[in-house]
Write a protein that holds these residues in place. Structure first.
Motif, PDB file in Angstrom:
ATOM      1  N   ILE A 135     -29.986 -49.057  -4.685  1.00 21.87           N
ATOM      2  CA  ILE A 135     -31.007 -49.899  -5.107  1.00 21.87           C
ATOM      3  C   ILE A 135     -31.343 -49.414  -6.732  1.00 21.87           C
ATOM      4  O   ILE A 135     -31.152 -50.801  -6.986  1.00 21.87           O
ATOM      5  CB  ILE A 135     -32.268 -49.194  -4.353  1.00 21.87           C
ATOM      6  N   ASN A 136     -31.441 -48.419  -7.051  1.00 23.55           N
ATOM      7  CA  ASN A 136     -31.662 -48.013  -8.122  1.00 23.55           C
ATOM      8  C   ASN A 136     -30.626 -49.190  -9.405  1.00 23.55           C
ATOM      9  O   ASN A 136     -31.557 -49.848 -10.720  1.00 23.55           O
ATOM     10  CB  ASN A 136     -32.292 -46.747  -8.936  1.00 23.55           C
ATOM     11  N   ASN A 137     -29.713 -48.303  -9.556  1.00 21.76           N
ATOM     12  CA  ASN A 137     -28.342 -49.194  -9.963  1.00 21.76           C
ATOM     13  C   ASN A 137     -28.621 -50.659  -9.493  1.00 21.76           C
ATOM     14  O   ASN A 137     -27.922 -51.025 -11.347  1.00 21.76           O
ATOM     15  CB  ASN A 137     -27.041 -48.552  -9.370  1.00 21.76           C
ATOM     16  N   GLY A 138     -28.403 -50.877  -8.492  1.00 19.65           N
ATOM     17  CA  GLY A 138     -28.650 -52.594  -8.505  1.00 19.65           C
ATOM     18  C   GLY A 138     -29.720 -53.153  -9.289  1.00 19.65           C
ATOM     19  O   GLY A 138     -29.592 -54.282 -10.416  1.00 19.65           O
ATOM     20  N   VAL A 139     -31.013 -53.046  -9.102  1.00 16.62           N
ATOM     21  CA  VAL A 139     -32.078 -53.261 -10.261  1.00 16.62           C
ATOM     22  C   VAL A 139     -31.829 -53.651 -11.976  1.00 16.62           C
ATOM     23  O   VAL A 139     -31.945 -54.655 -11.948  1.00 16.62           O
ATOM     24  CB  VAL A 139     -33.262 -52.846  -9.279  1.00 16.62           C
ATOM     25  N   GLN A 140     -31.441 -52.445 -12.056  1.00 19.43           N
ATOM     26  CA  GLN A 140     -31.054 -52.542 -13.390  1.00 19.43           C
ATOM     27  C   GLN A 140     -29.997 -53.400 -13.666  1.00 19.43           C
ATOM     28  O   GLN A 140     -30.328 -53.263 -14.851  1.00 19.43           O
ATOM     29  CB  GLN A 140     -30.808 -50.272 -13.599  1.00 19.43           C
ATOM     30  N   LEU A 141     -29.191 -53.208 -12.741  1.00 15.42           N
ATOM     31  CA  LEU A 141     -27.746 -54.119 -13.444  1.00 15.42           C
ATOM     32  C   LEU A 141     -27.769 -55.419 -14.094  1.00 15.42           C
ATOM     33  O   LEU A 141     -27.927 -56.027 -14.089  1.00 15.42           O
ATOM     34  CB  LEU A 141     -26.419 -53.953 -13.210  1.00 15.42           C
ATOM     35  N   LEU A 142     -29.222 -55.908 -12.515  1.00 19.79           N
ATOM     36  CA  LEU A 142     -29.094 -57.272 -12.985  1.00 19.79           C
ATOM     37  C   LEU A 142     -30.676 -57.865 -13.412  1.00 19.79           C
ATOM     38  O   LEU A 142     -30.992 -58.682 -13.389  1.00 19.79           O
ATOM     39  CB  LEU A 142     -29.216 -57.685 -10.971  1.00 19.79           C
ATOM     40  N   GLY A 143     -30.945 -56.905 -14.251  1.00 22.76           N
ATOM     41  CA  GLY A 143     -32.565 -56.854 -15.092  1.00 22.76           C
ATOM     42  C   GLY A 143     -33.807 -57.496 -14.463  1.00 22.76           C
ATOM     43  O   GLY A 143     -34.477 -57.419 -14.642  1.00 22.76           O
ATOM     44  N   TYR A 144     -33.842 -57.005 -12.739  1.00 25.98           N
ATOM     45  CA  TYR A 144     -35.401 -56.868 -11.884  1.00 25.98           C
ATOM     46  C   TYR A 144     -36.501 -56.052 -12.414  1.00 25.98           C
ATOM     47  O   TYR A 144     -36.084 -55.010 -12.954  1.00 25.98           O
ATOM     48  CB  TYR A 144     -35.035 -57.157 -10.856  1.00 25.98           C
ATOM     49  N   PHE A 203     -26.029 -56.870  -3.422  1.00 23.86           N
ATOM     50  CA  PHE A 203     -26.189 -56.965  -5.495  1.00 23.86           C
ATOM     51  C   PHE A 203     -24.578 -57.161  -5.815  1.00 23.86           C
ATOM     52  O   PHE A 203     -24.410 -58.517  -6.922  1.00 23.86           O
ATOM     53  CB  PHE A 203     -26.584 -55.115  -5.824  1.00 23.86           C
ATOM     54  N   ASP A 204     -23.675 -57.772  -4.526  1.00 25.87           N
ATOM     55  CA  ASP A 204     -22.190 -57.836  -5.435  1.00 25.87           C
ATOM     56  C   ASP A 204     -22.201 -59.418  -4.919  1.00 25.87           C
ATOM     57  O   ASP A 204     -21.433 -59.661  -6.208  1.00 25.87           O
ATOM     58  CB  ASP A 204     -21.102 -56.865  -4.604  1.00 25.87           C
ATOM     59  N   THR A 205     -22.918 -59.588  -4.571  1.00 26.20           N
ATOM     60  CA  THR A 205     -22.852 -61.492  -4.414  1.00 26.20           C
ATOM     61  C   THR A 205     -23.743 -61.961  -5.646  1.00 26.20           C
ATOM     62  O   THR A 205     -23.673 -63.259  -5.833  1.00 26.20           O
ATOM     63  CB  THR A 205     -23.809 -61.796  -3.624  1.00 26.20           C
ATOM     64  N   ARG A 206     -24.602 -60.619  -6.292  1.00 24.11           N
ATOM     65  CA  ARG A 206     -25.193 -61.392  -7.616  1.00 24.11           C
ATOM     66  C   ARG A 206     -24.575 -60.800  -8.842  1.00 24.11           C
ATOM     67  O   ARG A 206     -25.275 -61.396  -9.702  1.00 24.11           O
ATOM     68  CB  ARG A 206     -26.801 -61.025  -7.141  1.00 24.11           C
ATOM     69  N   SER A 207     -23.394 -59.909  -8.435  1.00 32.50           N
ATOM     70  CA  SER A 207     -22.651 -59.602  -9.751  1.00 32.50           C
ATOM     71  C   SER A 207     -21.919 -58.941  -9.419  1.00 32.50           C
ATOM     72  O   SER A 207     -21.822 -57.706  -8.163  1.00 32.50           O
ATOM     73  CB  SER A 207     -23.767 -58.140 -10.298  1.00 32.50           C
ATOM     74  N   ASP A 208     -20.261 -59.588 -10.501  1.00 33.90           N
ATOM     75  CA  ASP A 208     -18.671 -59.706  -9.893  1.00 33.90           C
ATOM     76  C   ASP A 208     -19.568 -57.883 -10.561  1.00 33.90           C
ATOM     77  O   ASP A 208     -17.645 -57.495 -10.016  1.00 33.90           O
ATOM     78  CB  ASP A 208     -18.122 -60.323 -10.874  1.00 33.90           C
ATOM     79  N   ALA A 209     -19.883 -57.468 -11.230  1.00 38.99           N
ATOM     80  CA  ALA A 209     -19.635 -56.350 -11.581  1.00 38.99           C
ATOM     81  C   ALA A 209     -20.270 -54.726 -10.895  1.00 38.99           C
ATOM     82  O   ALA A 209     -19.905 -53.098 -11.372  1.00 38.99           O
ATOM     83  CB  ALA A 209     -20.490 -55.863 -13.174  1.00 38.99           C
ATOM     84  N   TYR A 210     -20.902 -55.201 -10.204  1.00 37.12           N
ATOM     85  CA  TYR A 210     -21.541 -53.948  -9.285  1.00 37.12           C
ATOM     86  C   TYR A 210     -20.292 -53.370  -8.463  1.00 37.12           C
ATOM     87  O   TYR A 210     -21.166 -51.775  -8.340  1.00 37.12           O
ATOM     88  CB  TYR A 210     -22.584 -54.273  -8.181  1.00 37.12           C
ATOM     89  N   LEU A 211     -19.268 -53.566  -7.703  1.00 36.27           N
ATOM     90  CA  LEU A 211     -18.977 -52.768  -6.693  1.00 36.27           C
ATOM     91  C   LEU A 211     -17.113 -53.302  -7.912  1.00 36.27           C
ATOM     92  O   LEU A 211     -16.945 -52.415  -7.312  1.00 36.27           O
ATOM     93  CB  LEU A 211     -18.000 -53.710  -5.804  1.00 36.27           C
TER      94      LEU A 211
END
Length: 389
Positions: A347-356, A39-47
């Motif tokens: 997993i849930n946080n990353g999915v919601q953050l990226l709008g999957y 998820f970090d490779t797909r969003s700088d805000a994740y970590l």
């Protein structure tokens, strides 16, 4: 030509044995790291510190409930009712603390007592001989009806602006947070003193564990206090984990707990009060369910007919199992609740953050759960290959 059992068993045994005790959490940490990296490779805000704080706050309720489920799994039982029970307890606390004007601590005591009594009733039926799966499945339905009974006619109680809401909104000052972190590390090092002065292998493992825990605790406090300080729900979870860890690793109760889960008949022959240990486990789960419900209601600023519902029960069980607690009893750690909740929550946080789309979240969570249970089966069996009929 297939490989014979005699040629593969020693290697398989060594591989599975390596993860039975000290390395049991290593696969979980690897999976967690892989999820964060993805998820970090797909969003700088994740970590970012803000998102990590949100992540931890999101998993607190699941982790507290999963902590109670760990105790039940360790004695070889299962529970399906604690999530709904958490909503019932949170509603009762809200009725007394908000609607009736009781002191918050008195209302909390009533809520925790209710959770323990409800679980005690189920545990008594279980030790009578009814499978825990059936008992708690029935309990889940009963508690759904009870939730509607304890709710007011409008089916909601707003707790915003009250002391109830402050449970989730309060923060511990940064300086005090670091002092507590250091005290925790000192206490943990003291609990490992016997290993430190023991054999070379025990000493090495103890020092490595202290180092890892130190980095995790101090790093976590550093990240979580960058805002207003350490969130109070995180402190609640941390204290519960520390107390539970001490009880399960440094007391006679912990020895009996694992003995009952490992081999109930042998534990009974050794004079261990098996049925009493089952009752204790469900009582702990009842208390954890009540606390989880109150914390969740404080974050949501209300209780309603959906409290304790949704995927909470599934996520809590999945967290305990994914974190390394065996479904077959006798193996696992209270820290499984935290590690598993982090995996599911990440997993849930990353999915919601990226709008999957939501189905991605379900696919990923279900896949991780199946893999975790498969690994547990391999470790329990002691072989990477299925037994011949």
């Amino acid at each position: 030509m297939s490989v014979s059992a005699t040629s593969r068993t020693p290697l398989a045994g060594r591989i599975t044995a390596a993860f039975e005790d000290r390395l049991r959490n290593v696969p979980v940490l690897i999976v967690l790291g892989a999820i964060w990296l993805f998820f970090d490779t797909r969003s700088d805000a994740y970590l970012s510190s803000q998102n990590l704080t949100n992540l931890v706050l999101q998993i607190v309720t699941t982790a507290i409930l999963a902590l109670g489920i760990v105790f039940v799994l360790l004695v070889g039982e299962i529970d399906l009712s604690s999530a709904i029970l958490s909503g019932v307890c949170a509603t009762v606390v809200a009725n007394y603390a908000v609607t009736s004007g009781w002191n918050l601590y008195a209302a909390l005591a009533v809520g925790v007592l209710l959770g323990m009594v409800a679980m005690l009733v189920q545990a008594l039926i279980i030790v009578f001989g009814v499978p825990s799966l059936i008992v708690t499945l029935g309990g889940m339905v009963v508690f759904q009806g009870l939730l509607l009974v304890v709710l007011p006619p409008e089916f909601t109680v707003n707790v915003g602006g009250t002391d109830y809401a402050k449970i989730a909104s309060e923060h511990l000052p940064t300086s005090l947070s670091f002092v507590l972190a250091v005290l925790i590390l000192i206490a943990y090092a003291g609990s490992r003193w016997r290993d430190i002065i023991g054999s070379r292998s025990d000493r090495t493992w103890a020092l490595v564990s202290i180092g890892v825990i130190g980095v995790a605790v101090l790093g976590g406090v550093t990240v979580l206090t960058r805002g207003n300080g350490l969130p109070f729900p995180v402190l609640i979870l941390g204290v519960m984990l520390i107390v539970a860890s001490y009880a399960t690793t440094s007391t006679r109760y912990g020895v009996h707990l694992y003995a009952v889960g490992g081999d109930r008949d042998a534990a009974q022959r050794a004079g261990i009060p098996v049925y009493r240990m089952v009752l204790y486990s469900f009582l702990i789960l009842g208390a954890c369910a009540a606390i989880a419900g109150v914390v969740d209601a404080s974050r949501q600023l209300a209780v309603s007919n959906s409290s304790g519902g949704g995927p909470l029960m599934l996520n809590a069980i999945a967290a305990a199992v994914v974190g390394g607690t065996s479904l077959f009893g006798g193996r696992g750690s209270v820290w499984s609740a935290l590690l598993g909740a982090l995996v599911i929550g990440s997993i849930n946080n990353g999915v919601q953050l990226l709008g999957y789309s939501p189905e991605v979240q379900f696919f990923a969570t279900g896949g991780v759960l199946v893999v975790a249970v498969a690994m547990d089966v391999v470790i329990t069996r002691g072989s990477l290959w299925p037994r011949r009929a």
